[in-house]
Design a protein around this motif. Structure first.
Motif, short mmCIF file in Angstrom:
data_model
loop_
_atom_site.label_atom_id
_atom_site.label_comp_id
_atom_site.label_asym_id
_atom_site.label_seq_id
_atom_site.Cartn_x
_atom_site.Cartn_y
_atom_site.Cartn_z
N GLY A 83 2.78 -8.04 8.35
CA GLY A 83 4.18 -7.67 8.40
C GLY A 83 4.47 -6.55 9.38
O GLY A 83 3.56 -5.97 9.99
N SER A 84 5.75 -6.22 9.51
CA SER A 84 6.16 -5.21 10.50
C SER A 84 5.68 -3.81 10.13
O SER A 84 5.62 -2.93 10.99
CB SER A 84 7.69 -5.21 10.65
OG SER A 84 8.31 -4.95 9.41
N ILE A 85 5.32 -3.60 8.87
CA ILE A 85 4.71 -2.34 8.45
C ILE A 85 3.20 -2.48 8.35
O ILE A 85 2.45 -1.62 8.81
CB ILE A 85 5.28 -1.87 7.10
CG1 ILE A 85 6.78 -1.55 7.22
CG2 ILE A 85 4.54 -0.63 6.58
CD1 ILE A 85 7.43 -1.19 5.90
N GLY A 86 2.75 -3.59 7.78
CA GLY A 86 1.32 -3.77 7.53
C GLY A 86 0.47 -3.70 8.77
O GLY A 86 -0.57 -3.02 8.80
N LEU A 87 0.88 -4.39 9.82
CA LEU A 87 0.07 -4.45 11.04
C LEU A 87 -0.06 -3.09 11.72
O LEU A 87 -1.17 -2.65 12.04
CB LEU A 87 0.64 -5.50 11.99
CG LEU A 87 -0.14 -5.76 13.27
CD1 LEU A 87 -1.59 -6.12 12.98
CD2 LEU A 87 0.54 -6.87 14.08
N PRO A 88 1.04 -2.35 11.95
CA PRO A 88 0.88 -1.01 12.54
C PRO A 88 0.08 -0.07 11.64
O PRO A 88 -0.67 0.77 12.13
CB PRO A 88 2.32 -0.52 12.71
CG PRO A 88 3.16 -1.75 12.72
CD PRO A 88 2.47 -2.72 11.83
N PHE A 89 0.24 -0.22 10.33
CA PHE A 89 -0.51 0.63 9.42
C PHE A 89 -2.00 0.35 9.52
O PHE A 89 -2.83 1.28 9.52
CB PHE A 89 -0.02 0.42 7.98
CG PHE A 89 -0.76 1.26 6.97
CD1 PHE A 89 -0.68 2.64 7.01
CD2 PHE A 89 -1.54 0.67 5.99
CE1 PHE A 89 -1.37 3.43 6.09
CE2 PHE A 89 -2.23 1.44 5.06
CZ PHE A 89 -2.14 2.81 5.11
N ILE A 90 -2.38 -0.91 9.60
CA ILE A 90 -3.79 -1.26 9.76
C ILE A 90 -4.35 -0.68 11.05
O ILE A 90 -5.44 -0.11 11.08
CB ILE A 90 -3.97 -2.79 9.72
CG1 ILE A 90 -3.77 -3.31 8.31
CG2 ILE A 90 -5.36 -3.19 10.24
CD1 ILE A 90 -3.79 -4.81 8.19
N ARG A 91 -3.60 -0.81 12.12
CA ARG A 91 -4.05 -0.24 13.41
C ARG A 91 -4.30 1.27 13.26
O ARG A 91 -5.30 1.80 13.75
CB ARG A 91 -3.01 -0.48 14.49
CG ARG A 91 -3.04 -1.87 15.10
CD ARG A 91 -2.28 -1.89 16.42
NE ARG A 91 -2.44 -3.18 17.09
CZ ARG A 91 -1.51 -4.13 17.11
NH1 ARG A 91 -0.36 -3.94 16.48
NH2 ARG A 91 -1.72 -5.26 17.75
N TYR A 92 -3.39 1.95 12.59
CA TYR A 92 -3.52 3.40 12.44
C TYR A 92 -4.74 3.74 11.60
O TYR A 92 -5.50 4.66 11.95
CB TYR A 92 -2.25 3.98 11.80
CG TYR A 92 -2.22 5.48 11.77
CD1 TYR A 92 -1.84 6.21 12.89
CD2 TYR A 92 -2.59 6.19 10.62
CE1 TYR A 92 -1.82 7.60 12.87
CE2 TYR A 92 -2.57 7.57 10.60
CZ TYR A 92 -2.19 8.27 11.72
OH TYR A 92 -2.18 9.64 11.70
N CYS A 93 -4.94 3.03 10.50
CA CYS A 93 -6.08 3.30 9.62
C CYS A 93 -7.41 3.03 10.34
O CYS A 93 -8.38 3.78 10.16
CB CYS A 93 -5.99 2.46 8.35
SG CYS A 93 -4.70 3.00 7.21
N LEU A 94 -7.47 1.97 11.13
CA LEU A 94 -8.69 1.67 11.89
C LEU A 94 -8.97 2.81 12.87
O LEU A 94 -10.13 3.19 13.07
CB LEU A 94 -8.55 0.34 12.62
CG LEU A 94 -8.52 -0.91 11.74
CD1 LEU A 94 -8.16 -2.14 12.57
CD2 LEU A 94 -9.87 -1.13 11.05
N GLY A 95 -7.92 3.33 13.47
CA GLY A 95 -8.08 4.45 14.39
C GLY A 95 -8.59 5.70 13.72
O GLY A 95 -9.19 6.56 14.37
N LYS A 96 -8.38 5.81 12.41
CA LYS A 96 -8.86 6.95 11.63
C LYS A 96 -10.24 6.70 11.02
O LYS A 96 -10.75 7.56 10.29
CB LYS A 96 -7.87 7.29 10.51
CG LYS A 96 -6.53 7.81 11.02
CD LYS A 96 -6.69 9.14 11.73
CE LYS A 96 -5.37 9.71 12.19
NZ LYS A 96 -5.51 11.02 12.88
N GLY A 97 -10.83 5.55 11.33
CA GLY A 97 -12.21 5.30 10.89
C GLY A 97 -12.36 4.63 9.54
O GLY A 97 -13.47 4.49 9.03
#
Length: 349
Positions: free
Chosen positions: A35-49
């Motif tokens: 979703g429009s929130i889920g995908l950016p949130f996943i990207r951010y979390c992956l960037g945080k390890g």
């Protein structure tokens, strides 16, 4: 006195920094991953390890994301077996439940929306119980507030203090049912279980597509401005609606997820993610500076789902609690956000 205030703020900043450096990496199960929130949130979390297990129903993740996270296909929040399969396969620390149709979609098909939103939450908590997973976070909405809520700086705690208030929509009632299910989940084992929720206003982003929500009118207006199409406005021109840019929202969600329980002082650990508020008149004025031939039509009727939502939502939501407890405050303002989205749409045209 001034020296004391400065020293206190420095100590507070150092404490926050130390907490962030000491955070453990989490195994996060995200429902609503595409979703429009889920995908950016996943990207951010992956960037945080963090490790992310993404629940996928039909759509795939983009390659840049799928290469870095675990994709679980065929997950349906209304199907207990599909959820159970994921918990059997993976160690999960935290669940993020983002599965819910948007406001207008929910009003147009309330039975289907309830099956996904409320039924999905009920099944999810059932599976979490059976697998001993204790922490869940939930995306609540500004649609939970009704016309009796405060108009300015409305807090999530108001919903806790006014559990029987009428949100004025099926959408808001379904969100309340989800909160009640989470409260019951925690009460069963309060020393171990942990439920947190975040009231999300309208979410603005620079993606090419979006769903059918109330504040998506702003994205549609920007698209019309870029393409030289007259925009038909579905909300009153003077309705002041709270919104947030997606880059700020994912930070707020991450900070709430990673905070220790002793940091969270709000009742039932609910918070409002505050960005900024604006009216359609303000938006159209800004678009006219970016595109001199932008044209729009006033609403033909206020008796529409979007029109109804815009009348009962508060004018603004509080930023104080998230700043106090987890040191979050939004960085993107109204003008920066609209111009960022306009530039992205211009590049696609």
């Amino acid at each position: 006195m001034l020296t004391y205030v400065i020293a206190a703020s420095v100590v507070s900043a150092l404490v926050q920094l130390r907490r962030r450096n000491q955070r453990k990496k989490l195994n996060i199960f995200v429902i609503g991953a595409t979703g429009s929130i889920g995908l950016p949130f996943i990207r951010y979390c992956l960037g945080k390890g963090h490790k992310v297990i993404a629940a996928l129903h039909r759509r795939k993740l983009p390659d840049d994301v799928s290469r870095r996270c675990v994709s679980e296909f065929g997950v349906d929040v209304t199907n207990e077996k599909s959820l159970d399969r994921v918990f059997q396969r993976h160690k999960i620390d935290v669940v993020w439940n983002l599965a819910a149709p948007l406001s207008v979609e929910s009003e147009n098909n309330p039975e289907r929306a309830k099956q996904i939103t409320v039924g999905g939450m009920r099944l999810l908590l059932k599976v979490m119980r059976s697998h001993g997973v204790s922490t869940i976070l939930f995306s609540d909405s500004i649609g939970s507030f009704g016309e009796t809520s405060p108009r300015k700086h409305c807090k999530a705690s108001w919903l806790v203090s006014n559990p029987t208030q009428n949100p004025g929509s099926e959408y808001g009632r379904q969100k309340r049912e989800c909160r009640e299910l989470m409260y019951a989940f925690v009460r069963e084992d309060p020393s171990r279980r942990d439920a947190r929720w975040i009231v999300i206003p309208g979410v603005l982003h620079s993606q090419a597509t979006w769903g059918d929500g109330t504040t998506e009118y702003a994205l549609e207006a920007i698209k019309c401005a870029v393409n030289g199409v007259t925009f038909s406005c579905p909300v009153p021109l003077d309705a002041n609606l709270p919104m947030i840019y997606i880059d700020d929202l994912v930070v707020a969600m991450h900070e709430l997820m990673c905070a220790t329980k002793d940091q969270l002082r709000e009742p039932t650990q609910g918070y409002t993610a505050s960005g900024f508020s604006f009216t359609a008149n303000m938006l159209f004025k800004e678009l006219s500076t970016l595109c001199s031939d932008f044209k729009y039509e006033e609403p033909k009727s206020s008796d529409t789902p979007a029109g109804n939502f815009s009348r009962i939502w508060p004018d603004s939501i509080s930023s104080k609690e998230m700043k106090r407890d987890i040191d979050f405050e939004s960085k993107f303002g109204f003008t920066d956000t609209i111009r960022t989205i306009f530039r992205a749409a211009k590049l696609r045209s």
